[in-house]
Design a protein around this motif. Structure first.
Motif, PDB file in Angstrom:
ATOM      1  N   UNK A   1      37.833  36.182  44.953  1.00 40.44           N
ATOM      2  CA  UNK A   1      39.173  36.770  45.056  1.00 40.44           C
ATOM      3  C   UNK A   1      39.130  38.259  44.716  1.00 40.44           C
ATOM      4  N   UNK A   2      38.372  38.640  43.697  1.00 37.44           N
ATOM      5  CA  UNK A   2      38.246  40.052  43.334  1.00 37.44           C
ATOM      6  C   UNK A   2      37.659  40.867  44.490  1.00 37.44           C
ATOM      7  N   UNK A   3      36.767  40.261  45.250  1.00 41.44           N
ATOM      8  CA  UNK A   3      36.208  40.959  46.415  1.00 41.44           C
ATOM      9  C   UNK A   3      37.312  41.201  47.456  1.00 41.44           C
ATOM     10  N   UNK A   4      38.196  40.225  47.624  1.00 40.21           N
ATOM     11  CA  UNK A   4      39.346  40.412  48.519  1.00 40.21           C
ATOM     12  C   UNK A   4      40.226  41.545  48.005  1.00 40.21           C
TER      13      UNK A   4
ATOM     14  N   UNK B   1      28.015  37.519  40.043  1.00 33.44           N
ATOM     15  CA  UNK B   1      29.061  36.914  40.856  1.00 33.44           C
ATOM     16  C   UNK B   1      29.826  37.927  41.720  1.00 33.44           C
ATOM     17  N   UNK B   2      29.681  39.196  41.419  1.00 34.12           N
ATOM     18  CA  UNK B   2      30.439  40.235  42.131  1.00 34.12           C
ATOM     19  C   UNK B   2      29.965  40.397  43.566  1.00 34.12           C
ATOM     20  N   UNK B   3      30.937  40.651  44.443  1.00 37.53           N
ATOM     21  CA  UNK B   3      30.617  40.999  45.808  1.00 37.53           C
ATOM     22  C   UNK B   3      30.261  42.479  45.889  1.00 37.53           C
ATOM     23  N   UNK B   4      29.818  42.949  47.058  1.00 35.13           N
ATOM     24  CA  UNK B   4      29.362  44.338  47.187  1.00 35.13           C
ATOM     25  C   UNK B   4      30.447  45.389  46.933  1.00 35.13           C
ATOM     26  N   UNK B   5      31.633  45.168  47.414  1.00 35.02           N
ATOM     27  CA  UNK B   5      32.708  46.149  47.219  1.00 35.02           C
ATOM     28  C   UNK B   5      33.156  46.173  45.753  1.00 35.02           C
TER      29      UNK B   5
END
Length: 123
Positions: free
Chosen positions: A66-69, A103-107
């Motif tokens: 969700x944070x990546x979104x 767990x973090x996505x690239x953005x």
């Protein structure tokens, strides 16, 4: 508060239902929804504890997804609020950040590094 910010608050309550009472108390005490106050003092302590324990991997993955979104959202108010609360707080403790980065996505990762740099932290 923008509609995206309202959606963020609702989503955080969904992810962290144990924060509901503190969320309501903050609104009652302040007479309104103060986004940064609620994120920093209500959501983030619970989220940091979730990261520290690293037992509910499914929930961590869903939150970071969700944070990546959120990181890719076009709402500048939401992005700014997210950066100065969630991402800055994640960088406060090296152990927490190290776990969170799994767990973090690239953005989200890129934005977290930018948040740390803005605070003058070494990255």
């Amino acid at each position: 508060m923008t509609s995206q910010s309202e959606a963020f608050m609702r989503k955080m309550l969904e992810f962290l239902p144990s924060t509901e009472a503190s969320y309501r108390e903050s609104i009652e005490f302040n007479g309104e929804v103060l986004e940064t106050v609620i994120i920093e003092s209500v959501f983030m302590p619970a989220f940091i504890e979730l990261i520290r324990q690293e037992q509910n991997i499914d929930l961590l993955e869903r939150i970071f997804e969700y944070f990546e979104e959120v990181s890719n959202d076009k709402d500048t108010h939401l992005i700014n609020t997210f950066s100065i609360t969630v991402l800055e707080i994640l960088g406060n403790e090296n152990n927490i950040l190290r776990t969170a980065k799994k767990y973090m996505g690239p953005k989200t990762t890129k934005m977290q590094i930018e948040a740390d740099k803005a605070l003058g932290r070494e990255v």
